[in-house]
Write an enzyme that holds these catalytic residues in place. Structure first.
Site, PDB file in Angstrom:
ATOM      1  N   ASP A 185      -3.438  22.370 -10.661  1.00  0.00           N
ATOM      2  CA  ASP A 185      -3.861  21.286 -11.541  1.00  0.00           C
ATOM      3  C   ASP A 185      -3.330  21.622 -12.935  1.00  0.00           C
ATOM      4  O   ASP A 185      -3.838  22.512 -13.605  1.00  0.00           O
ATOM      5  CB  ASP A 185      -5.390  21.173 -11.539  1.00  0.00           C
ATOM      6  CG  ASP A 185      -5.900  20.049 -12.448  1.00  0.00           C
ATOM      7  OD1 ASP A 185      -5.131  19.575 -13.291  1.00  0.00           O
ATOM      8  OD2 ASP A 185      -7.080  19.678 -12.317  1.00  0.00           O
ATOM      9  N   TYR A 222     -12.435  21.657 -12.941  1.00  0.00           N
ATOM     10  CA  TYR A 222     -12.979  20.328 -13.193  1.00  0.00           C
ATOM     11  C   TYR A 222     -14.231  20.128 -12.358  1.00  0.00           C
ATOM     12  O   TYR A 222     -14.215  20.268 -11.134  1.00  0.00           O
ATOM     13  CB  TYR A 222     -11.927  19.271 -12.882  1.00  0.00           C
ATOM     14  CG  TYR A 222     -12.415  17.852 -12.988  1.00  0.00           C
ATOM     15  CD1 TYR A 222     -13.074  17.404 -14.126  1.00  0.00           C
ATOM     16  CD2 TYR A 222     -12.211  16.958 -11.950  1.00  0.00           C
ATOM     17  CE1 TYR A 222     -13.523  16.101 -14.227  1.00  0.00           C
ATOM     18  CE2 TYR A 222     -12.652  15.646 -12.036  1.00  0.00           C
ATOM     19  CZ  TYR A 222     -13.315  15.222 -13.173  1.00  0.00           C
ATOM     20  OH  TYR A 222     -13.768  13.938 -13.261  1.00  0.00           O
ATOM     21  N   ARG A 269       0.829  -1.205   0.000  1.00  0.00           N
ATOM     22  CA  ARG A 269       0.000   0.000   0.000  1.00  0.00           C
ATOM     23  C   ARG A 269       0.864   1.255   0.000  1.00  0.00           C
ATOM     24  O   ARG A 269       0.460   2.298  -0.517  1.00  0.00           O
ATOM     25  CB  ARG A 269      -0.952  -0.018   1.205  1.00  0.00           C
ATOM     26  CG  ARG A 269      -1.865   1.181   1.283  1.00  0.00           C
ATOM     27  CD  ARG A 269      -3.197   0.859   1.949  1.00  0.00           C
ATOM     28  NE  ARG A 269      -3.092   0.008   3.102  1.00  0.00           N
ATOM     29  CZ  ARG A 269      -2.874   0.433   4.354  1.00  0.00           C
ATOM     30  NH1 ARG A 269      -2.723   1.720   4.594  1.00  0.00           N
ATOM     31  NH2 ARG A 269      -2.811  -0.424   5.344  1.00  0.00           N
ATOM     32  N   LYS A 326      -5.273  11.216 -18.196  1.00  0.00           N
ATOM     33  CA  LYS A 326      -5.315  11.983 -19.435  1.00  0.00           C
ATOM     34  C   LYS A 326      -3.979  11.889 -20.181  1.00  0.00           C
ATOM     35  O   LYS A 326      -3.596  10.828 -20.621  1.00  0.00           O
ATOM     36  CB  LYS A 326      -5.699  13.436 -19.121  1.00  0.00           C
ATOM     37  CG  LYS A 326      -6.890  13.584 -18.164  1.00  0.00           C
ATOM     38  CD  LYS A 326      -8.149  12.901 -18.624  1.00  0.00           C
ATOM     39  CE  LYS A 326      -9.397  13.317 -17.862  1.00  0.00           C
ATOM     40  NZ  LYS A 326      -9.407  13.043 -16.430  1.00  0.00           N
TER      41      LYS A 326
END
Length: 382
Positions: free
Chosen positions: A177, A104, A52, A202
């Site tokens: 971002d 977004y 993890r 993306k």
């Protein structure tokens, strides 16, 4: 900060010059193991405890992104949303944060919903207006300014350097971002930002087959430690195979994005003269609001995303999207295939997106084919 001696194109294409010490393989392997052997004295001398937090498959893409962004460390997440929300979840209830009016839509909904119920004081502002941001700052209370530039889907440009200065004067962090710009066109940390985020689904992956997100920090400090703790404790990590696919995509990042940006620039210029189009929104156009700032902080192009406003309105825009043959009517962006979308329909009645707007993600198809397909679709819908 990265001290890699090579240029960004070489860093990405060579995966930092990866070579497997045992086999000589030049492709990093996938490590699916979830756990690691302890030493006889119960220590972990090899540095791995549990997957993890300690998956070797993460190492090469994380180090590659740190080098590309000139950052100190990178974390990989299960999605762009997991990466973005981790930054806010590392803050304390009651902290004041400034976020863009245009951003977004899923993150905007989360910020004005769950984040406020949890206790963050979320305030929207036009981040492209430096004076508006200055007026909204609360020194000693504002802990974070979050910006997106170019901002989806109007491609509004925010001055990273100016807002970094304002944030630091107020004792706040600036997080950017930079999904649309990518490290190919902008390095926000070099402009003063503290964190850069990517929806790696993306452009970083680039093949529409991975959901992923990344955060890269300018420095290893207490706030970054809190973000790492959120990632580990919430469990929003990337899978081994997805991390491997992300690294594969990063190797062609510069070739893909440079082609897509050049094609988007050409399409923007050609569509500006189209009789069915009332406006083209693209930072590379000299008449675009924010073009001057974009030209200062972006290099080598302005990204592969643009939007058009259809002169005859909403129904004509929807009809145009229905009439395309090469462009795909689908959500997302940054893949090798070109996508078209009527954003207002996707975002719903609270969306600030104009009803006549179509968002375009330029892929790797023939530029002439892409234009001709749009041209016939727009003419049939008009």
């Amino acid at each position: 900060m990265s001290d890699h001696p090579h240029r960004p194109e070489t860093i990405a294409a060579s995966a930092l010059g990866y070579e497997d010490a045992a086999s000589g393989a030049i492709i990093p392997p996938i490590h699916p193991s979830t756990t690691y052997i302890r030493d006889p004295d119960n220590a972990y001398s090899r540095g791995r405890v549990y997957a993890r937090a300690d998956n070797p498959t993460f190492d090469t893409p994380a180090r590659t992104l740190s080098a590309l962004e000139n950052g100190a460390d990178t974390l990989l997440f299960a999605s762009g949303m997991a990466a973005a929300t981790a930054v806010f979840m590392a803050l304390d209830p009651g902290d004041h944060v400034l976020v863009p009016d245009e951003m977004y839509w899923a993150l905007r909904n989360w910020l004005h919903g769950p984040a406020t119920r949890w206790g963050l004081r979320v305030e929207g502002v036009d981040t492209s207006d430096t004076d508006a941001v200055r007026a909204s700052l609360r020194p000693g209370e504002t802990r974070l300014i979050w910006i997106e530039t170019p901002a989806n889907p109007l491609w509004t440009i925010t001055d990273i350097m100016a807002l970094a200065e304002l944030a630091h004067e107020a004792g706040a962090w600036l997080a950017v971002d930079s999904t649309v710009a990518t490290p190919v066109h902008c390095r926000p940390l070099d402009l003063g930002a503290d964190i850069v985020m990517h929806s790696a689904t993306k452009y970083l992956n680039g093949h529409s087959d991975v959901i992923a997100g990344t955060l890269t920090t300018a420095r290893m400090d207490e706030q970054w430690a809190r973000i790492k703790a959120v990632q580990t404790q919430q469990g929003g990590i990337l899978g081994s195979f997805e991390a491997w696919l992300l690294q594969r995509g990063l190797r062609t990042l510069f070739a893909r994005v440079r082609w897509q940006s050049a094609a988007a620039q050409s399409l923007a210029e050609r569509l500006s003269a189209h009789p069915a189009v009332s406006e083209v929104l693209y930072p590379g156009l000299p008449g675009f609001r924010g073009h001057g700032v974009a030209a200062r902080q972006m290099t080598g192009g302005f990204g592969g995303m643009l939007s058009i406003r259809v002169k005859s309105g909403r129904q004509a825009a929807i009809a145009a999207a229905a009439n395309v043959g090469i462009w795909r009517r689908a959500t997302s962006l940054g893949g090798v295939e070109s996508l078209i979308e009527h954003r207002a329909s996707i975002e719903g009645p609270t969306s600030p997106v104009p009803d006549d707007l179509l968002r375009l993600s330029v892929g790797l198809e023939s530029l002439d084919d892409l234009f001709e397909d749009l041209d016939q679709a727009l003419r049939r819908a008009d």
